[in-house]
Motif scaffolding. Sequence first.
Motif, PDB file in Angstrom:
ATOM      1  N   THR B  88      18.234  35.292  19.945  1.00  7.91           N
ATOM      2  CA  THR B  88      18.053  34.116  18.717  1.00  7.91           C
ATOM      3  C   THR B  88      18.689  32.836  19.350  1.00  7.91           C
ATOM      4  N   ALA B  89      19.668  33.076  20.185  1.00  6.30           N
ATOM      5  CA  ALA B  89      20.221  31.955  20.534  1.00  6.30           C
ATOM      6  C   ALA B  89      19.525  31.061  21.449  1.00  6.30           C
ATOM      7  N   ALA B  90      18.438  31.794  22.159  1.00  3.73           N
ATOM      8  CA  ALA B  90      17.459  30.957  23.149  1.00  3.73           C
ATOM      9  C   ALA B  90      16.462  30.052  22.380  1.00  3.73           C
ATOM     10  N   LEU B  91      16.390  30.552  21.130  1.00  2.00           N
ATOM     11  CA  LEU B  91      15.503  29.858  20.231  1.00  2.00           C
ATOM     12  C   LEU B  91      16.100  28.589  19.496  1.00  2.00           C
ATOM     13  N   LEU B  92      17.333  28.524  19.433  1.00  2.00           N
ATOM     14  CA  LEU B  92      18.026  27.715  18.453  1.00  2.00           C
ATOM     15  C   LEU B  92      17.920  26.303  18.803  1.00  2.00           C
ATOM     16  N   PRO B  93      17.668  25.801  19.973  1.00  2.00           N
ATOM     17  CA  PRO B  93      17.516  24.327  20.107  1.00  2.00           C
ATOM     18  C   PRO B  93      16.262  23.845  19.416  1.00  2.00           C
ATOM     19  N   ARG B  94      15.019  24.863  19.365  1.00  2.00           N
ATOM     20  CA  ARG B  94      14.099  24.491  18.646  1.00  2.00           C
ATOM     21  C   ARG B  94      14.331  24.548  17.172  1.00  2.00           C
ATOM     22  N   LEU B  95      15.043  25.734  16.613  1.00  2.00           N
ATOM     23  CA  LEU B  95      15.210  25.718  15.287  1.00  2.00           C
ATOM     24  C   LEU B  95      16.081  24.386  14.805  1.00  2.00           C
ATOM     25  N   MET B  96      17.357  24.143  15.671  1.00  2.00           N
ATOM     26  CA  MET B  96      17.964  23.086  15.140  1.00  2.00           C
ATOM     27  C   MET B  96      17.270  21.745  15.005  1.00  2.00           C
ATOM     28  N   ALA B  97      16.423  21.533  16.029  1.00  2.00           N
ATOM     29  CA  ALA B  97      15.795  20.159  16.042  1.00  2.00           C
ATOM     30  C   ALA B  97      14.831  20.181  14.870  1.00  2.00           C
ATOM     31  N   ALA B  98      14.142  21.377  14.462  1.00  2.38           N
ATOM     32  CA  ALA B  98      13.233  21.363  13.438  1.00  2.38           C
ATOM     33  C   ALA B  98      13.917  21.157  12.119  1.00  2.38           C
ATOM     34  N   MET B  99      15.269  21.830  11.999  1.00  2.00           N
ATOM     35  CA  MET B  99      16.104  21.508  10.605  1.00  2.00           C
ATOM     36  C   MET B  99      16.498  20.249  10.584  1.00  2.00           C
TER      37      MET B  99
END
Lengths: 279, 279
Positions: B88-99
């Motif tokens: 999940t950590a690998a996806l976090l930059p995408r998720l954080m940018a979206a949030m």
Amino acid sequence: MSDLALIAGTGALPGLLAGALDAQGEGFVLAEMEGFPATVPGREPLRFRVERLVPFLDDLLARGVGRVIFAGAVRRPRLDPSAIDPATAALLPRLMAAMQAGDDATLRAVIGLFEERGLAVVGAEAVLPDLVPGAAVLTGAPTEADRRDAARAAAIVAALGAVDVGQGAVVAQGLCLAVEALPGTDAMLDWVAATGAGLRPDASGAKGVFYKAPKPGQDRRVDLPAIGPETVARAAAAGLAGIVWEAGGVICLNRAEMVADAEAAGLFLWARDPGGTEP
Amino acid sequence: MSDLALIAGTGALPGLLAGALDAQGEGFVLAEMEGFPATVPGREPLRFRVERLVPFLDDLLARGVGRVIFAGAVRRPRLDPSAIDPATAALLPRLMAAMQAGDDATLRAVIGLFEERGLAVVGAEAVLPDLVPGAAVLTGAPTEADRRDAARAAAIVAALGAVDVGQGAVVAQGLCLAVEALPGTDAMLDWVAATGAGLRPDASGAKGVFYKAPKPGQDRRVDLPAIGPETVARAAAAGLAGIVWEAGGVICLNRAEMVADAEAAGLFLWARDPGGTEP
């Protein structure tokens, strides 16, 4: 005798302008719309009704008035058909259509009627240039997060203005906590004070900003939004980090008092360049 | 074993969907995000955290899930860095940018992650077609003034949606009494109940409408706005003439109860064609 008339509505602005005109030794005729008493101490205003607008304009002209300043708030009034004079009656279809179409359209129509009669409508800042600050941080220091919130709030207010709704919004941590509608700024800030605390995702993050700007289609001579010490007190009560507004587009009532109050409350005040350049 | 998962948030929708799925004899896996408990009687949900989204998706796949329905509300959660697993950590930059970019962007990002994993995201109305009424006046009869107010409210909501703000507004006699922001529909209608009475220029004129629509950029599979009997009760308390929504774009919870309550309160309910044709 003076060639200037101050058409005063409710709120603090008319009294402030009247004081400044007196201080400059500039005479003026004071007028107010029936039902919307202006607070201008020591003066008896002319009173007019929309139903008898043409006789009122004729009266101004007879008194030698050539320039008119609109200041303060009025609401679109209900019209009493029995009070309408024949000359004004001929204008009613235009006025009624504008009143249906919104505040901006109503104001444009009223200004048009004054101008067609030969009266020049001028902005309050023509008399009091300090009233409308240019781009500057007046006190405090907005953070990067505050600047992002301000940019988002500016985009929201621009979108709202395009459909002739309010001129303000509250944004915290990128989230829109409130949008201004007919009840106005004070009611919105009170609502944020009542509801906003639990809405910010990060309790220790950015507290958010109140942003204010004129509507895109707004006639800036007659209808600039205004903020003042009362706004500072309400923004502080709402737990916000600061107040941001479109530089050159918002009247600051009692600027010195606003700055002192904001300093005391730990709020920043930022007249923001709408082009987005600093400050 | 079922290939369907119901990712349930708060509110009435998940329970309603679960009941309908049971009635159709269609099995499903129920899941909820930690901190946002779903109300689905008689079932123990899987619980997941955004910090461990990838293991949760793997778990769904291991259970044979191929289709996912999102239903109900969640807020963007705070993330606990210590709980994040490596995948999940690998996806976090995408998720954080979206949030950071807003609710719509967050949802699009989450949907994207499900789809990349091979899970199809389907709309609730795929299971319950009656949930989203097509164009019709369900009860009562909007007047011409109500229809004008509905058209103005629709324009306001469209402008707001373009900047990713709420999905509702209240308009009466052409004036915008309130705009929905983060606190949501119920809070807005309560506010109109508290503030709106004195704002309508003509006390005997149109009482106004509450209008609801999805945002233009909204993914209609996962995030249709919903109204229900509670909305009817609040609109009645706010003194409105009726509730209008974009036909095909809003979920009606307990439609029969909504219609009965609206009839009893004298409100109309109108699923309005966004193209503006009748009804």
